[in-house]
Design a protein around this motif. Sequence first.
Motif, PDB file in Angstrom:
ATOM      1  N   PRO A   1       0.827  -1.203   0.000  1.00 47.81           N
ATOM      2  CA  PRO A   1       0.000   0.000   0.000  1.00 47.81           C
ATOM      3  C   PRO A   1       0.865   1.258   0.000  1.00 47.81           C
ATOM      4  CG  PRO A   1      -0.056  -1.069   2.145  1.00 47.81           C
ATOM      5  CD  PRO A   1       0.698  -1.975   1.221  1.00 47.81           C
ATOM      6  N   CYS A   2       0.335   2.286  -0.574  1.00 44.61           N
ATOM      7  CA  CYS A   2       1.035   3.571  -0.628  1.00 44.61           C
ATOM      8  C   CYS A   2       0.859   4.278   0.713  1.00 44.61           C
ATOM      9  CB  CYS A   2       0.460   4.415  -1.770  1.00 44.61           C
ATOM     10  SG  CYS A   2       1.420   5.893  -2.122  1.00 44.61           S
ATOM     11  N   ALA A   3       1.949   4.749   1.289  1.00 48.66           N
ATOM     12  CA  ALA A   3       1.898   5.437   2.580  1.00 48.66           C
ATOM     13  C   ALA A   3       1.268   6.818   2.420  1.00 48.66           C
ATOM     14  CB  ALA A   3       3.301   5.554   3.152  1.00 48.66           C
ATOM     15  N   ILE A   4       0.743   7.327   3.512  1.00 55.43           N
ATOM     16  CA  ILE A   4       0.160   8.672   3.497  1.00 55.43           C
ATOM     17  C   ILE A   4       1.254   9.677   3.155  1.00 55.43           C
ATOM     18  CG2 ILE A   4      -0.925  10.436   4.952  1.00 55.43           C
ATOM     19  CD1 ILE A   4      -2.241   8.148   6.499  1.00 55.43           C
ATOM     20  N   ASP A   5       0.897  10.682   2.371  1.00 55.72           N
ATOM     21  CA  ASP A   5       1.809  11.743   1.924  1.00 55.72           C
ATOM     22  C   ASP A   5       2.921  11.225   1.013  1.00 55.72           C
ATOM     23  OD1 ASP A   5       0.389  13.768   3.211  1.00 55.72           O
ATOM     24  OD2 ASP A   5       1.519  13.535   5.068  1.00 55.72           O
ATOM     25  N   TYR A   6       2.596  10.203   0.226  1.00 54.27           N
ATOM     26  CA  TYR A   6       3.523   9.697  -0.781  1.00 54.27           C
ATOM     27  C   TYR A   6       2.797   9.581  -2.121  1.00 54.27           C
ATOM     28  CZ  TYR A   6       7.542   8.562   2.091  1.00 54.27           C
ATOM     29  OH  TYR A   6       8.656   8.644   2.882  1.00 54.27           O
ATOM     30  N   HIS A   7       3.531   9.764  -3.189  1.00 50.34           N
ATOM     31  CA  HIS A   7       3.051   9.514  -4.543  1.00 50.34           C
ATOM     32  C   HIS A   7       3.658   8.183  -4.959  1.00 50.34           C
ATOM     33  CE1 HIS A   7       3.362  10.309  -9.064  1.00 50.34           C
ATOM     34  NE2 HIS A   7       2.109  10.011  -8.793  1.00 50.34           N
ATOM     35  N   CYS A   8       2.808   7.212  -5.319  1.00 47.41           N
ATOM     36  CA  CYS A   8       3.289   5.866  -5.625  1.00 47.41           C
ATOM     37  C   CYS A   8       2.848   5.431  -7.015  1.00 47.41           C
ATOM     38  CB  CYS A   8       2.763   4.864  -4.612  1.00 47.41           C
ATOM     39  SG  CYS A   8       3.260   5.211  -2.918  1.00 47.41           S
ATOM     40  N   ILE A   9       3.752   4.800  -7.724  1.00 43.58           N
ATOM     41  CA  ILE A   9       3.439   4.211  -9.024  1.00 43.58           C
ATOM     42  C   ILE A   9       3.925   2.766  -8.994  1.00 43.58           C
ATOM     43  CG2 ILE A   9       3.800   4.272 -11.510  1.00 43.58           C
ATOM     44  CD1 ILE A   9       4.435   7.281 -11.209  1.00 43.58           C
ATOM     45  N   THR A  10       2.987   1.839  -9.185  1.00 41.93           N
ATOM     46  CA  THR A  10       3.313   0.421  -9.270  1.00 41.93           C
ATOM     47  C   THR A  10       3.131  -0.003 -10.723  1.00 41.93           C
ATOM     48  OG1 THR A  10       2.464   0.088  -7.041  1.00 41.93           O
ATOM     49  CG2 THR A  10       2.798  -1.882  -8.389  1.00 41.93           C
ATOM     50  N   THR A  11       4.186  -0.526 -11.314  1.00 43.41           N
ATOM     51  CA  THR A  11       4.148  -0.978 -12.706  1.00 43.41           C
ATOM     52  C   THR A  11       4.216  -2.504 -12.716  1.00 43.41           C
ATOM     53  OG1 THR A  11       5.341   1.026 -13.331  1.00 43.41           O
ATOM     54  CG2 THR A  11       5.215  -0.730 -14.974  1.00 43.41           C
ATOM     55  N   TYR A  12       3.283  -3.128 -13.430  1.00 44.02           N
ATOM     56  CA  TYR A  12       3.209  -4.585 -13.519  1.00 44.02           C
ATOM     57  C   TYR A  12       3.753  -5.043 -14.873  1.00 44.02           C
ATOM     58  CZ  TYR A  12       0.081  -4.068  -9.554  1.00 44.02           C
ATOM     59  OH  TYR A  12      -0.460  -3.751  -8.333  1.00 44.02           O
ATOM     60  N   TYR A  13       4.598  -6.069 -14.858  1.00 44.49           N
ATOM     61  CA  TYR A  13       5.232  -6.578 -16.072  1.00 44.49           C
ATOM     62  C   TYR A  13       4.794  -8.009 -16.359  1.00 44.49           C
ATOM     63  CZ  TYR A  13       8.246  -2.524 -15.530  1.00 44.49           C
ATOM     64  OH  TYR A  13       8.704  -1.241 -15.408  1.00 44.49           O
ATOM     65  N   SER A  14       4.948  -8.416 -17.601  1.00 50.35           N
ATOM     66  CA  SER A  14       4.521  -9.756 -18.020  1.00 50.35           C
ATOM     67  C   SER A  14       5.489 -10.856 -17.591  1.00 50.35           C
ATOM     68  CB  SER A  14       4.342  -9.806 -19.537  1.00 50.35           C
ATOM     69  OG  SER A  14       5.581  -9.558 -20.177  1.00 50.35           O
ATOM     70  N   ASP A  15       6.749 -10.501 -17.330  1.00 48.52           N
ATOM     71  CA  ASP A  15       7.736 -11.516 -16.970  1.00 48.52           C
ATOM     72  C   ASP A  15       8.803 -10.927 -16.058  1.00 48.52           C
ATOM     73  OD1 ASP A  15       9.300  -9.986 -18.659  1.00 48.52           O
ATOM     74  OD2 ASP A  15       9.230 -11.421 -20.297  1.00 48.52           O
ATOM     75  N   ALA A  16       9.676 -11.778 -15.569  1.00 45.02           N
ATOM     76  CA  ALA A  16      10.718 -11.359 -14.635  1.00 45.02           C
ATOM     77  C   ALA A  16      11.742 -10.412 -15.254  1.00 45.02           C
ATOM     78  CB  ALA A  16      11.422 -12.588 -14.062  1.00 45.02           C
ATOM     79  N   ALA A  17      11.868 -10.424 -16.563  1.00 42.84           N
ATOM     80  CA  ALA A  17      12.812  -9.539 -17.241  1.00 42.84           C
ATOM     81  C   ALA A  17      12.283  -8.114 -17.365  1.00 42.84           C
ATOM     82  CB  ALA A  17      13.138 -10.089 -18.620  1.00 42.84           C
ATOM     83  N   HIS A  18      11.031  -7.885 -16.983  1.00 44.88           N
ATOM     84  CA  HIS A  18      10.381  -6.562 -17.056  1.00 44.88           C
ATOM     85  C   HIS A  18      10.428  -5.985 -18.465  1.00 44.88           C
ATOM     86  CE1 HIS A  18      10.635  -5.602 -12.467  1.00 44.88           C
ATOM     87  NE2 HIS A  18      10.197  -6.819 -12.708  1.00 44.88           N
ATOM     88  N   THR A  19      10.102  -6.815 -19.446  1.00 43.30           N
ATOM     89  CA  THR A  19      10.162  -6.366 -20.837  1.00 43.30           C
ATOM     90  C   THR A  19       8.861  -5.745 -21.322  1.00 43.30           C
ATOM     91  OG1 THR A  19       9.584  -8.610 -21.524  1.00 43.30           O
ATOM     92  CG2 THR A  19      11.909  -8.045 -21.522  1.00 43.30           C
ATOM     93  N   THR A  20       7.715  -6.221 -20.851  1.00 40.58           N
ATOM     94  CA  THR A  20       6.429  -5.730 -21.346  1.00 40.58           C
ATOM     95  C   THR A  20       5.550  -5.289 -20.180  1.00 40.58           C
ATOM     96  OG1 THR A  20       6.549  -7.303 -23.176  1.00 40.58           O
ATOM     97  CG2 THR A  20       4.402  -6.306 -22.730  1.00 40.58           C
ATOM     98  N   VAL A  21       5.145  -4.024 -20.189  1.00 42.06           N
ATOM     99  CA  VAL A  21       4.246  -3.497 -19.164  1.00 42.06           C
ATOM    100  C   VAL A  21       2.835  -3.990 -19.462  1.00 42.06           C
ATOM    101  CG1 VAL A  21       3.240  -1.404 -18.175  1.00 42.06           C
ATOM    102  CG2 VAL A  21       5.659  -1.442 -18.805  1.00 42.06           C
ATOM    103  N   ILE A  22       2.189  -4.567 -18.444  1.00 46.48           N
ATOM    104  CA  ILE A  22       0.816  -5.036 -18.636  1.00 46.48           C
ATOM    105  C   ILE A  22      -0.186  -4.259 -17.785  1.00 46.48           C
ATOM    106  CG2 ILE A  22       1.500  -7.356 -19.324  1.00 46.48           C
ATOM    107  CD1 ILE A  22       0.665  -8.263 -16.487  1.00 46.48           C
ATOM    108  N   GLY A  23       0.305  -3.388 -16.895  1.00 46.04           N
ATOM    109  CA  GLY A  23      -0.602  -2.605 -16.074  1.00 46.04           C
ATOM    110  C   GLY A  23       0.129  -1.615 -15.195  1.00 46.04           C
ATOM    111  N   VAL A  24      -0.625  -0.600 -14.728  1.00 44.34           N
ATOM    112  CA  VAL A  24      -0.068   0.442 -13.866  1.00 44.34           C
ATOM    113  C   VAL A  24      -1.112   0.813 -12.825  1.00 44.34           C
ATOM    114  CG1 VAL A  24       0.716   2.851 -13.776  1.00 44.34           C
ATOM    115  CG2 VAL A  24       1.442   1.386 -15.646  1.00 44.34           C
TER     116      VAL A  24
END
Length: 77
Positions: free
Chosen positions: A28-51
Motif C-alpha cells: 500500500p502507498c503510505a500517506i503523503d507519498y506519490h506511488c506508481i506500481t508498474t506490472y510486467y509480463s515476466d521477470a525480465a520486465h520487458t512488457t508493461v501489462i498494467g499500472v
Amino acid sequence: MIRRALAAAAVAATALVALPTAPAQAQPCAIDYHCITTYYSDAAHTTVIGVREEACDGTLYVWGGRSAYVDLYRSPC
C-alpha cells in the motif's frame, strides 16, 4: 485403518502444495507519498501489462492487469 489415515494425510498435503498462488500484491502507498506500481509480463520486465498510480491528492489511476512482476516507485509529496 492407520494406513488409510496416513494415505489421506499424504494426499491432503500434496493437494496443498499443488494449489496455484495468486499474484503478489503491491504494497500500500503510505500517506503523503506519490506511488506508481508498474506490472510486467515476466521477470525480465520487458512488457508493461498494467499500472497503478496513487497521487498525493488521493487520486487513483489504474489500467491493465496485475502480475507477480512489479516495480514500485515511491516519492514523498
